[in-house]
Scaffold this motif. Sequence first.
Motif, PDB file in Angstrom:
ATOM      1  N   PRO A  14       0.797  -1.231   0.000  1.00  8.33           N
ATOM      2  CA  PRO A  14       0.000   0.000   0.000  1.00  8.33           C
ATOM      3  C   PRO A  14       0.831   1.283   0.000  1.00  8.33           C
ATOM      4  O   PRO A  14       0.337   2.341  -0.383  1.00  8.33           O
ATOM      5  CB  PRO A  14      -0.823  -0.115   1.285  1.00  8.33           C
ATOM      6  N   ILE A  15       2.108   1.199   0.423  1.00  5.64           N
ATOM      7  CA  ILE A  15       2.928   2.412   0.455  1.00  5.64           C
ATOM      8  C   ILE A  15       3.961   2.444  -0.665  1.00  5.64           C
ATOM      9  O   ILE A  15       4.794   3.352  -0.717  1.00  5.64           O
ATOM     10  CB  ILE A  15       3.621   2.587   1.822  1.00  5.64           C
ATOM     11  N   GLY A  16       3.913   1.468  -1.576  1.00  6.82           N
ATOM     12  CA  GLY A  16       4.838   1.457  -2.698  1.00  6.82           C
ATOM     13  C   GLY A  16       5.429   0.081  -2.929  1.00  6.82           C
ATOM     14  O   GLY A  16       5.058  -0.895  -2.274  1.00  6.82           O
ATOM     15  N   GLU A  17       6.349   0.003  -3.876  1.00  6.43           N
ATOM     16  CA  GLU A  17       7.003  -1.253  -4.208  1.00  6.43           C
ATOM     17  C   GLU A  17       8.229  -1.433  -3.316  1.00  6.43           C
ATOM     18  O   GLU A  17       9.135  -0.603  -3.316  1.00  6.43           O
ATOM     19  CB  GLU A  17       7.405  -1.260  -5.679  1.00  6.43           C
ATOM     20  N   ILE A  18       8.233  -2.515  -2.556  1.00  5.52           N
ATOM     21  CA  ILE A  18       9.332  -2.750  -1.625  1.00  5.52           C
ATOM     22  C   ILE A  18      10.133  -3.948  -2.104  1.00  5.52           C
ATOM     23  O   ILE A  18       9.580  -4.936  -2.607  1.00  5.52           O
ATOM     24  CB  ILE A  18       8.813  -2.955  -0.184  1.00  5.52           C
ATOM     25  N   SER A  19      11.447  -3.845  -1.976  1.00  2.00           N
ATOM     26  CA  SER A  19      12.305  -4.932  -2.433  1.00  2.00           C
ATOM     27  C   SER A  19      13.441  -5.159  -1.450  1.00  2.00           C
ATOM     28  O   SER A  19      13.901  -4.230  -0.765  1.00  2.00           O
ATOM     29  CB  SER A  19      12.871  -4.635  -3.827  1.00  2.00           C
ATOM     30  N   LEU A  20      13.864  -6.404  -1.389  1.00  4.55           N
ATOM     31  CA  LEU A  20      15.018  -6.806  -0.593  1.00  4.55           C
ATOM     32  C   LEU A  20      16.059  -7.367  -1.540  1.00  4.55           C
ATOM     33  O   LEU A  20      15.746  -8.248  -2.354  1.00  4.55           O
ATOM     34  CB  LEU A  20      14.618  -7.866   0.433  1.00  4.55           C
ATOM     35  N   ASP A  31      28.816  -9.476   1.953  1.00  4.58           N
ATOM     36  CA  ASP A  31      27.481  -9.342   1.393  1.00  4.58           C
ATOM     37  C   ASP A  31      26.781  -8.167   2.058  1.00  4.58           C
ATOM     38  O   ASP A  31      26.836  -8.011   3.283  1.00  4.58           O
ATOM     39  CB  ASP A  31      26.657 -10.608   1.632  1.00  4.58           C
ATOM     40  N   VAL A  32      26.104  -7.350   1.271  1.00  7.47           N
ATOM     41  CA  VAL A  32      25.360  -6.193   1.767  1.00  7.47           C
ATOM     42  C   VAL A  32      23.883  -6.421   1.479  1.00  7.47           C
ATOM     43  O   VAL A  32      23.507  -6.743   0.343  1.00  7.47           O
ATOM     44  CB  VAL A  32      25.843  -4.887   1.099  1.00  7.47           C
ATOM     45  N   TYR A  33      23.061  -6.261   2.499  1.00  6.79           N
ATOM     46  CA  TYR A  33      21.609  -6.394   2.361  1.00  6.79           C
ATOM     47  C   TYR A  33      21.003  -4.997   2.345  1.00  6.79           C
ATOM     48  O   TYR A  33      21.346  -4.145   3.180  1.00  6.79           O
ATOM     49  CB  TYR A  33      21.026  -7.204   3.517  1.00  6.79           C
ATOM     50  N   GLU A  34      20.096  -4.768   1.391  1.00  9.58           N
ATOM     51  CA  GLU A  34      19.482  -3.450   1.234  1.00  9.58           C
ATOM     52  C   GLU A  34      17.978  -3.593   1.056  1.00  9.58           C
ATOM     53  O   GLU A  34      17.504  -4.537   0.406  1.00  9.58           O
ATOM     54  CB  GLU A  34      20.070  -2.729   0.015  1.00  9.58           C
ATOM     55  N   ILE A  35      17.240  -2.647   1.636  1.00 10.64           N
ATOM     56  CA  ILE A  35      15.794  -2.564   1.447  1.00 10.64           C
ATOM     57  C   ILE A  35      15.490  -1.258   0.727  1.00 10.64           C
ATOM     58  O   ILE A  35      15.957  -0.188   1.136  1.00 10.64           O
ATOM     59  CB  ILE A  35      15.035  -2.618   2.786  1.00 10.64           C
ATOM     60  N   LYS A  36      14.708  -1.361  -0.361  1.00 11.37           N
ATOM     61  CA  LYS A  36      14.295  -0.176  -1.118  1.00 11.37           C
ATOM     62  C   LYS A  36      12.776  -0.070  -1.102  1.00 11.37           C
ATOM     63  O   LYS A  36      12.063  -1.076  -1.145  1.00 11.37           O
ATOM     64  CB  LYS A  36      14.764  -0.270  -2.567  1.00 11.37           C
ATOM     65  N   LEU A  37      12.297   1.157  -1.034  1.00 12.06           N
ATOM     66  CA  LEU A  37      10.885   1.463  -1.214  1.00 12.06           C
ATOM     67  C   LEU A  37      10.775   2.333  -2.447  1.00 12.06           C
ATOM     68  O   LEU A  37      11.239   3.476  -2.453  1.00 12.06           O
ATOM     69  CB  LEU A  37      10.317   2.180   0.013  1.00 12.06           C
TER      70      LEU A  37
END
Length: 236
Positions: A14-20, A31-37
């Motif tokens: 509901p607040i946008g496209e979220i990706s891991l 390894d780097v983990y990132e969350i994008k909205l």
Amino acid sequence: MSARFEELDWRRTPIGEISLRRRREPTLGIDVYEIKLDDDFLMSSLFTVAEIALARLGLAELPGTDLDVVVGGLGLGYTAQAVLENPEVRSLAVVETLGEVIEWHERKLLPVGARLTSDPRCRLVHGDFFAMVDTPSGFDPEAPGRRFHAILLDVDHSPRHVLHPSHAAFYNAAGLRRLAAHLHQDGVFALWSNDPPDEDFQAVLAEVFATSEAHVVGFHNPLQGRESTNTVYVAK
């Protein structure tokens, strides 16, 4: 060695496209983990110093044992993990508005997921932190009206740069008074911010709490080759 880049999950919310996503950082060999909205980077495992400091600075203000804590915003889980490292913590409720993020931890897609989901003191609560602030029921669906010794918040970029316009009202005196009603006497509210200390927000904190302080937390930024800073506000 992991793949150079991998999208672990993508969802429309509901607040946008979220990706891991997970990527290999060759200069550091990690390894780097990132969350994008949408196109906005919400968080990265490269930068966890201030998220950990949020827990440690907030809990440092609390004497005694058997502490009940709320963390607003699960994200990559480093604030919650730091809370659980404190042996005086009796219970932790981590409130996250996106069920997808909770699922990532339950599926062990993130490095600290196994720790959070296996610790009996920790519960991942699917809910809107800001809506919970505004209700007498508060943050624990199993114990409506329960109060806590500390509430630690890391959702918005800062009090001035919020992820959703509905969050803005929380950062005024009325919103903080509603939050304070969920704290025990002498309880602590701590807030992470990406911005430098904000004098106007510090004045709002002073209206509501007996004491407050802005801590500047420095850390090395390997991408820019220089020192970066975040702010952690602690109010009691």
